[in-house]
Design an enzyme around this catalytic site. Structure first.
Site, PDB file in Angstrom:
ATOM      1  N   HIS A  18       0.844  -1.206   0.000  1.00 36.97           N
ATOM      2  CA  HIS A  18       0.000   0.000   0.000  1.00 36.97           C
ATOM      3  C   HIS A  18       0.877   1.253   0.000  1.00 36.97           C
ATOM      4  O   HIS A  18       0.619   2.213  -0.719  1.00 36.97           O
ATOM      5  CB  HIS A  18      -0.896   0.043   1.254  1.00 36.97           C
ATOM      6  CG  HIS A  18      -1.957  -1.019   1.315  1.00 36.97           C
ATOM      7  ND1 HIS A  18      -2.098  -1.857   2.391  1.00 36.97           N
ATOM      8  CD2 HIS A  18      -2.940  -1.361   0.442  1.00 36.97           C
ATOM      9  CE1 HIS A  18      -3.132  -2.664   2.188  1.00 36.97           C
ATOM     10  NE2 HIS A  18      -3.657  -2.392   1.008  1.00 36.97           N
ATOM     11  N   LYS A  42     -15.821  -7.511   5.020  1.00 36.51           N
ATOM     12  CA  LYS A  42     -14.651  -8.344   5.310  1.00 36.51           C
ATOM     13  C   LYS A  42     -14.451  -8.677   6.795  1.00 36.51           C
ATOM     14  O   LYS A  42     -13.566  -9.465   7.099  1.00 36.51           O
ATOM     15  CB  LYS A  42     -13.391  -7.634   4.813  1.00 36.51           C
ATOM     16  CG  LYS A  42     -13.204  -7.684   3.306  1.00 36.51           C
ATOM     17  CD  LYS A  42     -11.950  -6.899   2.956  1.00 36.51           C
ATOM     18  CE  LYS A  42     -11.566  -7.005   1.497  1.00 36.51           C
ATOM     19  NZ  LYS A  42     -10.422  -6.106   1.228  1.00 36.51           N
ATOM     20  N   ARG A  91      -1.742  -6.130  -8.487  1.00 33.74           N
ATOM     21  CA  ARG A  91      -0.560  -6.928  -8.130  1.00 33.74           C
ATOM     22  C   ARG A  91      -0.295  -7.997  -9.162  1.00 33.74           C
ATOM     23  O   ARG A  91       0.831  -8.327  -9.478  1.00 33.74           O
ATOM     24  CB  ARG A  91      -0.786  -7.613  -6.775  1.00 33.74           C
ATOM     25  CG  ARG A  91      -0.670  -6.676  -5.617  1.00 33.74           C
ATOM     26  CD  ARG A  91      -1.274  -7.280  -4.384  1.00 33.74           C
ATOM     27  NE  ARG A  91      -2.728  -7.226  -4.469  1.00 33.74           N
ATOM     28  CZ  ARG A  91      -3.530  -7.292  -3.426  1.00 33.74           C
ATOM     29  NH1 ARG A  91      -3.020  -7.472  -2.221  1.00 33.74           N
ATOM     30  NH2 ARG A  91      -4.829  -7.212  -3.564  1.00 33.74           N
ATOM     31  N   SER A 129      -2.955  -7.732   2.689  1.00 32.68           N
ATOM     32  CA  SER A 129      -3.275  -7.621   4.110  1.00 32.68           C
ATOM     33  C   SER A 129      -3.711  -8.979   4.669  1.00 32.68           C
ATOM     34  O   SER A 129      -3.375  -9.334   5.793  1.00 32.68           O
ATOM     35  CB  SER A 129      -4.386  -6.598   4.336  1.00 32.68           C
ATOM     36  OG  SER A 129      -3.949  -5.322   3.960  1.00 32.68           O
TER      37      SER A 129
HETATM   38  N1  LIG Z   1       0.963  -5.109  -2.445  1.00 33.13           N
HETATM   39  C1  LIG Z   1       0.147  -4.359  -3.173  1.00 33.13           C
HETATM   40  N2  LIG Z   1       0.583  -3.809  -4.320  1.00 33.13           N
HETATM   41  C2  LIG Z   1      -0.259  -3.081  -5.099  1.00 33.13           C
HETATM   42  N3  LIG Z   1      -1.539  -2.838  -4.824  1.00 33.13           N
HETATM   43  C3  LIG Z   1      -2.017  -3.345  -3.685  1.00 33.13           C
HETATM   44  C4  LIG Z   1      -1.210  -4.120  -2.792  1.00 33.13           C
HETATM   45  N4  LIG Z   1      -1.980  -4.510  -1.752  1.00 33.13           N
HETATM   46  C5  LIG Z   1      -3.191  -3.996  -1.980  1.00 33.13           C
HETATM   47  N5  LIG Z   1      -3.224  -3.299  -3.131  1.00 33.13           N
HETATM   48  C6  LIG Z   1      -4.368  -2.612  -3.733  1.00 33.13           C
HETATM   49  O1  LIG Z   1      -4.829  -1.637  -2.831  1.00 33.13           O
HETATM   50  C7  LIG Z   1      -6.250  -1.497  -2.941  1.00 33.13           C
HETATM   51  C8  LIG Z   1      -6.870  -1.658  -1.571  1.00 33.13           C
HETATM   52  O2  LIG Z   1      -6.584  -2.940  -1.146  1.00 33.13           O
HETATM   53  P1  LIG Z   1      -7.057  -3.614   0.180  1.00 33.13           P
HETATM   54  O3  LIG Z   1      -7.206  -2.626   1.262  1.00 33.13           O
HETATM   55  O4  LIG Z   1      -8.183  -4.538  -0.118  1.00 33.13           O
HETATM   56  O5  LIG Z   1      -5.725  -4.460   0.487  1.00 33.13           O
HETATM   57  P2  LIG Z   1      -5.463  -5.997   0.320  1.00 33.13           P
HETATM   58  O6  LIG Z   1      -4.025  -6.210   0.584  1.00 33.13           O
HETATM   59  O7  LIG Z   1      -6.008  -6.478  -0.976  1.00 33.13           O
HETATM   60  O8  LIG Z   1      -6.299  -6.532   1.554  1.00 33.13           O
HETATM   61  P3  LIG Z   1      -7.178  -7.853   1.664  1.00 33.13           P
HETATM   62  O9  LIG Z   1      -6.236  -8.988   1.556  1.00 33.13           O
HETATM   63  O10 LIG Z   1      -7.803  -7.703   3.033  1.00 33.13           O
HETATM   64  O11 LIG Z   1      -8.168  -7.797   0.541  1.00 33.13           O
HETATM   65  C9  LIG Z   1      -6.689  -2.549  -3.966  1.00 33.13           C
HETATM   66  O12 LIG Z   1      -6.809  -1.930  -5.229  1.00 33.13           O
HETATM   67  C10 LIG Z   1      -5.550  -3.542  -3.975  1.00 33.13           C
HETATM   68  O13 LIG Z   1      -5.449  -4.184  -5.238  1.00 33.13           O
HETATM   69 MG   LIG Z   2      -7.960  -6.917  -1.406  1.00 30.87          MG
END
Ligand SMILES: Nc1ncnc2c1ncn2[C@@H]1O[C@H](COP(=O)(O)OP(=O)(O)OP(=O)(O)O)[C@@H](O)[C@H]1O
Ligand SMILES: [Mg+2]
Length: 160
Positions: A18, A42, A91, A129
């Site tokens: 993030h 979630k 990703r 996450s």
């Molecule tokens: N490591 C990462 N690199 C690039 N984009 C990311 C990454 N982690 C999350 N995102 C993007 O950030 C946005 C918000 O993601 P979110 O808060 O759902 O995180 P997540 O890591 O996907 O969490 P969860 O596993 O709970 O779904 C989404 O568009 C997701 O694709």
């Molecule tokens: Mg997600």
């Protein structure tokens, strides 16, 4: 008006992936609002207040970034704040289908909002996450994937 973007998500908790995305967004837009969703299906590990608090601390070094909690539709949040761009992360191909659906639904609801996709540096492509929560709950080392503040909060959660 300043070129603004909103980066919405659950951020449960905020990861280095993030952070990488926020930095990239902040290099393109003058103002980036990291909008943390309160009403998520979630069932988050951290409360909205905790998620906002962690994100604020982790992102305090990135210029032009604000962190806020919100409930309701992202497009409505954007409209209310005069923001026309939504930033999301990709990703891997596996993210594409859901993100594509979401972007099209957003466009359907509000014609003047555009979704912009950014990709993280390769070493962050496998961080989510969900995985971080899982590893931390099982006692694994997440120090490479999250800020030390987040690592400490995860350790506290494990003890409860
Ligand atoms: N490591 C990462 N690199 C690039 N984009 C990311 C990454 N982690 C999350 N995102 C993007 O950030 C946005 C918000 O993601 P979110 O808060 O759902 O995180 P997540 O890591 O996907 O969490 P969860 O596993 O709970 O779904 C989404 O568009 C997701 O694709
Ligand atoms: Mg997600």
């Amino acid at each position: 008006m300043k070129r603004s973007a909103v980066y919405p998500g659950t951020f449960d908790p905020i990861t280095n992936g993030h952070h990488d995305l926020v930095r990239r967004a902040a290099s393109i837009f003058e103002r980036v609002v990291v909008a943390i969703a309160g009403n998520s299906h979630k069932a988050p590990m951290f409360s909205l207040e905790q998620r906002v608090d962690m994100a604020r601390k982790v992102l305090k070094d990135v210029r032009g970034v604000e962190v806020v909690g919100y409930t309701g539709l992202t497009v409505e949040f954007a409209q209310k704040n005069g923001i026309k761009v939504v930033v999301r992360g990709l990703r891997a191909v596996s993210d594409f289908e859901f993100e594509f659906q979401l972007a099209n639904m957003s466009r359907h609801m509000s014609r003047d909002i555009e979704t912009v996709f950014l990709t993280p540096q390769e070493q962050f492509t496998f961080i989510s996450s969900t995985l971080i929560r899982e590893i931390a709950t099982l006692g694994g080392d997440v120090s490479q994937f999250v800020h030390p503040i987040v690592e400490a909060e995860l350790k506290k959660m494990k003890r409860v």
